[in-house]
Design a protein around this motif. Sequence first.
Motif, PDB file in Angstrom:
ATOM      1  N   MET A  79       0.843  -1.206   0.000  1.00 21.02           N
ATOM      2  CA  MET A  79       0.000   0.000   0.000  1.00 21.02           C
ATOM      3  C   MET A  79       0.878   1.256   0.000  1.00 21.02           C
ATOM      4  N   PHE A  80       1.924   1.232   0.826  1.00 21.98           N
ATOM      5  CA  PHE A  80       2.822   2.385   0.944  1.00 21.98           C
ATOM      6  C   PHE A  80       3.551   2.640  -0.385  1.00 21.98           C
ATOM      7  N   ILE A  98       0.686  17.045  -4.731  1.00 27.15           N
ATOM      8  CA  ILE A  98       0.286  15.765  -4.140  1.00 27.15           C
ATOM      9  C   ILE A  98      -1.231  15.834  -3.979  1.00 27.15           C
ATOM     10  N   PRO A  99      -1.993  15.034  -4.747  1.00 25.22           N
ATOM     11  CA  PRO A  99      -3.457  15.144  -4.642  1.00 25.22           C
ATOM     12  C   PRO A  99      -3.956  14.708  -3.261  1.00 25.22           C
ATOM     13  N   ASP A 100      -4.744  15.571  -2.620  1.00 26.30           N
ATOM     14  CA  ASP A 100      -5.307  15.295  -1.301  1.00 26.30           C
ATOM     15  C   ASP A 100      -6.108  14.001  -1.275  1.00 26.30           C
ATOM     16  N   VAL A 101      -6.884  13.773  -2.356  1.00 30.55           N
ATOM     17  CA  VAL A 101      -7.796  12.632  -2.353  1.00 30.55           C
ATOM     18  C   VAL A 101      -7.017  11.317  -2.263  1.00 30.55           C
ATOM     19  N   ILE A 102      -5.807  11.285  -2.864  1.00 34.17           N
ATOM     20  CA  ILE A 102      -4.974  10.075  -2.793  1.00 34.17           C
ATOM     21  C   ILE A 102      -4.529   9.831  -1.348  1.00 34.17           C
ATOM     22  N   LEU A 103      -4.095  10.909  -0.666  1.00 37.29           N
ATOM     23  CA  LEU A 103      -3.687  10.769   0.738  1.00 37.29           C
ATOM     24  C   LEU A 103      -4.876  10.302   1.585  1.00 37.29           C
ATOM     25  N   LEU A 104      -6.052  10.856   1.285  1.00 41.10           N
ATOM     26  CA  LEU A 104      -7.252  10.517   2.065  1.00 41.10           C
ATOM     27  C   LEU A 104      -7.656   9.059   1.888  1.00 41.10           C
ATOM     28  N   ILE A 105      -7.425   8.511   0.701  1.00 42.01           N
ATOM     29  CA  ILE A 105      -7.777   7.117   0.454  1.00 42.01           C
ATOM     30  C   ILE A 105      -6.798   6.181   1.185  1.00 42.01           C
ATOM     31  N   PHE A 106      -5.506   6.509   1.119  1.00 41.05           N
ATOM     32  CA  PHE A 106      -4.501   5.602   1.691  1.00 41.05           C
ATOM     33  C   PHE A 106      -4.373   5.726   3.210  1.00 41.05           C
ATOM     34  N   PHE A 107      -4.677   6.906   3.762  1.00 40.99           N
ATOM     35  CA  PHE A 107      -4.463   7.133   5.197  1.00 40.99           C
ATOM     36  C   PHE A 107      -5.163   6.097   6.093  1.00 40.99           C
ATOM     37  N   ILE A 160      -6.365   3.133   5.388  1.00 40.43           N
ATOM     38  CA  ILE A 160      -5.913   1.765   5.096  1.00 40.43           C
ATOM     39  C   ILE A 160      -4.574   1.510   5.784  1.00 40.43           C
ATOM     40  N   ILE A 161      -3.638   2.458   5.608  1.00 39.17           N
ATOM     41  CA  ILE A 161      -2.291   2.276   6.150  1.00 39.17           C
ATOM     42  C   ILE A 161      -2.305   2.333   7.675  1.00 39.17           C
ATOM     43  N   THR A 213      -4.815   1.458   9.674  1.00 43.80           N
ATOM     44  CA  THR A 213      -5.390   0.196  10.160  1.00 43.80           C
ATOM     45  C   THR A 213      -4.368  -0.938  10.095  1.00 43.80           C
ATOM     46  N   LEU A 214      -3.655  -1.030   8.962  1.00 43.12           N
ATOM     47  CA  LEU A 214      -2.675  -2.110   8.810  1.00 43.12           C
ATOM     48  C   LEU A 214      -1.541  -1.965   9.824  1.00 43.12           C
ATOM     49  N   ARG A 215      -1.116  -0.711  10.097  1.00 40.84           N
ATOM     50  CA  ARG A 215      -0.044  -0.514  11.077  1.00 40.84           C
ATOM     51  C   ARG A 215      -0.509  -0.898  12.480  1.00 40.84           C
ATOM     52  N   LEU A 216      -1.782  -0.627  12.803  1.00 44.96           N
ATOM     53  CA  LEU A 216      -2.305  -1.015  14.115  1.00 44.96           C
ATOM     54  C   LEU A 216      -2.369  -2.550  14.224  1.00 44.96           C
ATOM     55  N   LEU A 217      -2.669  -3.215  13.100  1.00 42.69           N
ATOM     56  CA  LEU A 217      -2.714  -4.680  13.086  1.00 42.69           C
ATOM     57  C   LEU A 217      -1.318  -5.288  13.128  1.00 42.69           C
ATOM     58  N   SER A 218      -0.326  -4.533  12.611  1.00 40.01           N
ATOM     59  CA  SER A 218       1.038  -5.045  12.554  1.00 40.01           C
ATOM     60  C   SER A 218       1.984  -4.006  13.153  1.00 40.01           C
TER      61      SER A 218
END
Length: 251
Positions: A105-106, A123-132, A134-135, A137-142
């Motif tokens: 994802m990163f 840097i399009p804001d919408v791209i950051l908003l989509i990935f934020f 997800i990333i 949640t995954l970091r909290l899981l790992s």
Amino acid sequence: MNILIYSYIFIMGLVFGSFFNVVGIRVPKKETLLGRSHCPNCNKQLGAIELIPVIGYLIVKGKCRECSSPISIKYPIMELLTGILFLVSFAILRENMVEYILIVMFISLLIIITVSDLYYQIIPDVILLIFFPIILTLRLLSPIEFWFDGLIGGIIGFGFMYLIALYGKKRFNKDALGGGDIKLYLIIGIVLGYQTVFLSLLFGSLIALLYSLFFGRKGGYLPFVPFIAIGSLLAYFLGNSILEWYMTILS
Ligand SMILES: [Zn+2]
């Protein structure tokens, strides 16, 4: 069996890289992601062969088949880079699937915003908003060491960049950093954690400095994202070894 899995991941990386080119170029212009790509010069739709990542570019020898205007070498480079990064991280992280998905994802985020930065310097804001989410949640899981170290990294990254921006504005009376760069560091900090978030900035700045010494034009725009992307991936994969080595020197 291994070679099959590795080839599959590499090819998926090439295909995704091709899609990230489209996302990075079209999203800032608010164009639809659906619909075939076309030559920016003569508007001819690309054929099936041209759509094959990297190989398509080689077959048409980097030129539009209709009007012979050159196709940017950035396309196959970003495709190859995505394929290689997906593959290398799989080889390193295959024991930890959540962490592997996190880094995929990163990498995807970094490729898309590198394309946008190279084409439009944004840097399009919408791209950051989509990935934020997800990333995060995954970091909290790992988690890296304990469950909230990604969060601390994010706050440090964001806060530090915010202070640099504030200082730059006071000192030079102009925006040295865009809002996108500051928000991006929130995500970088979450991925790297507080331990290595500073290393990404250090590596990124060093590489940018070397680049501008050798290739920079005076007053030319120096894109920020590609260097920060390289710095962050170096910090992610080598950061801990470098810190340990540094500590043994100190002790
Ligand atoms: Zn053309």
